[in-house]
Design an enzyme around this catalytic site. Structure first.
Site, PDB file in Angstrom:
ATOM      1  N   VAL A  66       0.870  -1.180   0.000  1.00  0.00           N
ATOM      2  CA  VAL A  66       0.000   0.000   0.000  1.00  0.00           C
ATOM      3  C   VAL A  66       0.907   1.230   0.000  1.00  0.00           C
ATOM      4  CG1 VAL A  66      -1.944   1.132   1.134  1.00  0.00           C
ATOM      5  CG2 VAL A  66      -1.622  -1.339   1.395  1.00  0.00           C
ATOM      6  N   HIS A  73      -7.337   7.662   1.472  1.00  0.00           N
ATOM      7  CA  HIS A  73      -7.550   6.246   1.177  1.00  0.00           C
ATOM      8  C   HIS A  73      -6.404   5.365   1.683  1.00  0.00           C
ATOM      9  CE1 HIS A  73      -8.734   2.845  -1.692  1.00  0.00           C
ATOM     10  NE2 HIS A  73      -9.663   2.950  -0.757  1.00  0.00           N
TER      11      HIS A  73
HETATM   12  N1  LIG Z   1      -4.298   1.890  -3.258  1.00  0.00           N
HETATM   13  C1  LIG Z   1      -4.037   0.561  -2.995  1.00  0.00           C
HETATM   14  C2  LIG Z   1      -5.054  -0.386  -2.935  1.00  0.00           C
HETATM   15  N2  LIG Z   1      -6.336   0.007  -3.144  1.00  0.00           N
HETATM   16  C3  LIG Z   1      -7.382  -0.955  -3.479  1.00  0.00           C
HETATM   17  C4  LIG Z   1      -8.040  -1.562  -2.242  1.00  0.00           C
HETATM   18  O1  LIG Z   1      -7.165  -2.482  -1.588  1.00  0.00           O
HETATM   19  C5  LIG Z   1      -9.300  -2.348  -2.647  1.00  0.00           C
HETATM   20  O2  LIG Z   1      -8.939  -3.358  -3.565  1.00  0.00           O
HETATM   21  C6  LIG Z   1     -10.325  -1.422  -3.300  1.00  0.00           C
HETATM   22  O3  LIG Z   1     -10.592  -0.341  -2.412  1.00  0.00           O
HETATM   23  C7  LIG Z   1     -11.635  -2.170  -3.618  1.00  0.00           C
HETATM   24  O4  LIG Z   1     -12.177  -2.725  -2.449  1.00  0.00           O
HETATM   25  N3  LIG Z   1      -4.779  -1.676  -2.650  1.00  0.00           N
HETATM   26  C8  LIG Z   1      -3.495  -2.081  -2.434  1.00  0.00           C
HETATM   27  O5  LIG Z   1      -3.245  -3.278  -2.172  1.00  0.00           O
HETATM   28  N4  LIG Z   1      -2.479  -1.176  -2.492  1.00  0.00           N
HETATM   29  C9  LIG Z   1      -2.708   0.138  -2.767  1.00  0.00           C
HETATM   30  O6  LIG Z   1      -1.738   0.963  -2.809  1.00  0.00           O
HETATM   31  C1  LIG Z   2      -3.325   3.715  -0.984  1.00  0.00           C
HETATM   32  C2  LIG Z   2      -4.218   4.090  -2.077  1.00  0.00           C
HETATM   33  O1  LIG Z   2      -5.408   3.813  -2.067  1.00  0.00           O
HETATM   34  C3  LIG Z   2      -3.672   4.976  -3.131  1.00  0.00           C
HETATM   35  O2  LIG Z   2      -3.173   4.218  -4.200  1.00  0.00           O
HETATM   36  C4  LIG Z   2      -4.766   5.855  -3.643  1.00  0.00           C
HETATM   37  O3  LIG Z   2      -4.167   6.991  -4.165  1.00  0.00           O
HETATM   38  P1  LIG Z   2      -4.952   8.380  -4.023  1.00  0.00           P
HETATM   39  O4  LIG Z   2      -5.058   8.639  -2.522  1.00  0.00           O
HETATM   40  O5  LIG Z   2      -4.051   9.390  -4.722  1.00  0.00           O
HETATM   41  O6  LIG Z   2      -6.291   8.195  -4.674  1.00  0.00           O
END
Ligand SMILES: Nc1c(NC[C@H](O)[C@H](O)[C@H](O)CO)[nH]c(=O)[nH]c1=O
Ligand SMILES: CC(=O)[C@@H](O)COP(=O)(O)O
Length: 138
Positions: A66, A73
């Site tokens: 992440v 988010h």
């Molecule tokens: N931003 C990242 C995500 N975002 C997606 C969420 O985990 C999830 O799949 C979505 O919100 C739908 O429920 N996931 C990661 O593993 N790493 C990221 O940086």
């Molecule tokens: C950790 C996340 O969800 C990230 O990838 C989302 O990026 P953003 O906060 O610029 O929408």
């Protein structure tokens, strides 16, 4: 020991590095494993819960990355995936949490690389340790 690796290859090149560190550690311990993928870190806890209901696995390794973006988010994904995994461990599941929560890709690579901080190997070792502990008290 039969382990399920639950990976969220949101960043595919990072996931491959993480998985390498995990499988090296599991192999060295004589464990066997399966791998499943989910869309993102938020889906990892549910996938572990689904798999545990099958009774097929002694333990689990959660793998993901992440990386902070522009919005809140990051806190949701990083915090809620960790919280849900912790809740599963308190329900008696043996889980090593290898989900990276980092500020940028460089930090992720340094932690995913098995020749550097090898957080995947660390998570695998934690999962194996907790399986052993669970079996000791069974
Ligand atoms: N931003 C990242 C995500 N975002 C997606 C969420 O985990 C999830 O799949 C979505 O919100 C739908 O429920 N996931 C990661 O593993 N790493 C990221 O940086
Ligand atoms: C950790 C996340 O969800 C990230 O990838 C989302 O990026 P953003 O906060 O610029 O929408």
């Amino acid at each position: 020991m039969h382990i399920l690796i639950v990976e969220a290859p949101f960043y595919t090149h990072i996931a491959a590095m993480q998985r390498d560190g995990v499988t090296d550690a599991l192999k060295a311990a004589g464990a066997t494993w399966d791998v499943i993928s989910v869309p993102g870190a938020l889906e990892i806890p549910a996938a572990i819960a689904f798999a545990d209901a099958s009774g097929q696995y002694d333990g689990y390794v959660a793998l993901g990355c992440v990386i902070r973006g522009e919005t809140y988010h990051f806190e949701v994904v990083a915090g809620e995936s960790a919280r849900a995994i912790m809740a599963l461990t308190l329900d008696g599941l043996a889980i090593g949490n290898g989900i990276l929560t980092v500020e940028n890709e460089a930090q992720a690579i340094a932690r995913a690389d098995k020749t550097q901080k090898n957080k995947g190997g660390e998570a695998a070792a934690a999962a194996l340790a907790m399986v052993g502990l669970k079996q000791r008290f069974a």
